[in-house]
Design a protein around this motif. Sequence first.
Motif: not given
Length: 408
Positions: A88, A92, A118-119, A122-123, A130, A135
């Motif tokens: 992660r 970023a 994922e982006v 979890n942003r 992000y 996240a």
Amino acid sequence: MTRARRTHKKRGPAPLADKRDQYLRLMAQGMSNSAACRELGINRRTGTRWRYGRKEVDQAGRERTYPPISERPDTDAISPRFLSEEERLVIADLLRAGNSLRAIARQLDRDPATISREVRRNRDPRTGAYHPFHAQRRAVVRRARSKDGKIQRDPELKQFIQRHLDQRWSPEQISQALRTAFPDEPERHLAHETIYQAIYLPHRGGLERQPSTLRTGRQARRRRRRADQRATRFVDPGTLIHQRPAEVEDRQVPGHWEGDLIVGQGNRSAIGTLVDRTTRYVKLLHIPGRHTADNVRDALLAAFADLPAGLARSITWDQGSEMSRHDEFTAVTGIPIYFCEPASPWQRGSNENMNGLLRQYFPKGGDLSAYSAEDLAFVAVELNNRPRKTLGWQAPAELFAKIIATIE
């Protein structure tokens, strides 16, 4: 004088693991502490402690610090198919550098859909940025969410198990009964461990937990460690039985002894017993006074003082407090002492058998301090001259004498 009535400490409510998980999810969504607590039906101060942690001072004056639940380490091993915190951080950095999602996926050797998901999930919902640590926390909270167990979801199954628990059936017996009661419904065939977990975690399993539910009467599960993680309770932890040399197990090499105490009435007197695993030769330890660690250490030193090194290789004992000075005995003699697991007398089978034979001479409930060293020597001679089936009807004294002759 009236006997004081025993009182049992009343246990608190079921663990709040589910609500803690929900609290973390609500906070991750940007909800305030007060709103999250109202949503979950918990006191606002409870949420504050969960969010910011707390410090407590016990009766001994020791200060304990409990970190926020969002900062408690996640020790559960996860599959490598899930993104890690390090990945992660890379996502970023690459996003800030202007890389596309497909380029990031190639660099991390991941599927582009994994990076895209994922982006998106979890942003930051407010800014769209992000943040890797944020996240990671959101992913941990999402992964740790709990769900109802199989017993909770099936009322008929739950009723069947509860009824048999009320009849004092063990979880293992119930597990077997389920296969007979529901032969064509394998989804209702449970392992006994599943039933144990439903009892100890009623907020997930839904089973009523009473002091009489299990035969042990235990209200909370006792923590157990793997064999390679266990240690004795002494200042010097000693060595556990699993670390004994292989030659001890096959009983082919003499000089490996098993030891224990037989105690008298009120635990006020004791006699030490030693049995050689190969020859079944017994030595009795005279312990004048109380069987303290000092007295037992001195009795062992006296017992091994006249033995050749070939017949003094090791001792296996239980974890009684009388052996808390085992390190001093080993430092003087060089004889290692190995300790059995707690409540595992079968790990000293020869010694346990010998203790049973000794009760013919020293009945339970008697005062063992009444027997002199000469009395113990007489009993040891009788036992060592008694032929044993396990030795091919040889007497331990006869076999022991042959071994001494070969050593000398």
